[in-house]
Design a protein around this motif. Structure first.
Motif: not given
Length: 225
Positions: A168-188
């Motif tokens: 849910n957090l990844a989707i809301s922060r744009g992780y699955y957008e193209s291009p990505r709006q957030v990186m994995a380390d930021e979500l972590a």
């Protein structure tokens, strides 16, 4: 049966009400929260960027222990705030008491919180209501309805709470957008876990959703013949 509730919480001891009470915004949005320990919680908040609320102003608030800017999103400035909870209400924010409760975005004003929340059943909501009332927080119920889409979300129900939270957090922060709006380390960092742990949660969650979604489709049986 999962239920959807809309309600208002009112108390001067609620986290973050000090922001609209003392700074320019009339309201702020809280899109995510994470309990660090019994008396401390991390909140991801969005503040109207046009109001120019500074990091220093937020850091000066008595309840805020740390402030981390996360840039701008949809004309808002995003901050991660670590808040020291008042002793009187910290038990009400213990996530282990309400594992069946899932928060949607919350509107916070000087008067309190306006929140929509999913609960796994009516008993869980009743316990939630009682705990807040016992902590001196008034709860005004606006609506309570069964989740009409529950039967269509059986795949999601197979996720662990942590996998669902990460997805849910990844989707809301744009992780699955193209291009990505957030990186994995930021979500972590937002979840308070390592990047490998975050990647593992997303990978297992994605696999579970795909497996559950595709396993019952007619054409898979056809292809396997």
């Amino acid at each position: 049966m999962t239920i959807i509730t809309e309600f208002r919480l009112q108390s001067s001891d609620l986290p973050l009400v000090s922001i609209p009470a003392t700074l320019p915004p009339d309201e702020i949005m809280c899109s995510h929260s994470l309990c660090l320990e019994p008396d401390a919680q991390v909140f991801l908040v969005e503040i109207d960027a046009a109001l120019d609320v500074s990091e220093a102003q937020l850091a000066e608030l008595e309840e805020v222990t740390t402030v981390t800017p996360f840039g701008e999103r949809n004309d808002t400035t995003v901050y991660k705030l670590t808040v020291e909870l008042d002793d009187s209400i910290s038990p009400a924010f213990d996530p282990e008491r309400f594992e069946g409760a899932k928060m949607k975005s919350t509107t916070i004003t000087a008067d309190g919180w306006h929140e929509t929340k999913f609960f796994k059943d009516y008993e869980t909501f009743h316990e939630f209501h009682t705990t807040f009332e016992n902590s001196g927080v008034s709860l005004e119920l606006i609506s309570i309805t069964p989740d009409e889409t529950e039967s269509d979300n059986t795949a999601e129900d197979l996720l662990t709470d942590r996998q669902r939270e990460a997805l849910n957090l990844a989707i809301s922060r744009g992780y699955y957008e193209s291009p990505r709006q957030v990186m994995a380390d930021e979500l972590a960092e937002e979840l308070g876990i390592s990047q490998p742990a975050l990647s593992g949660l997303l990978r297992r969650g994605e696999r579970q959703l795909l497996t559950s979604s595709l396993s019952g489709r007619e054409y898979l049986n056809t292809l396997s013949r």
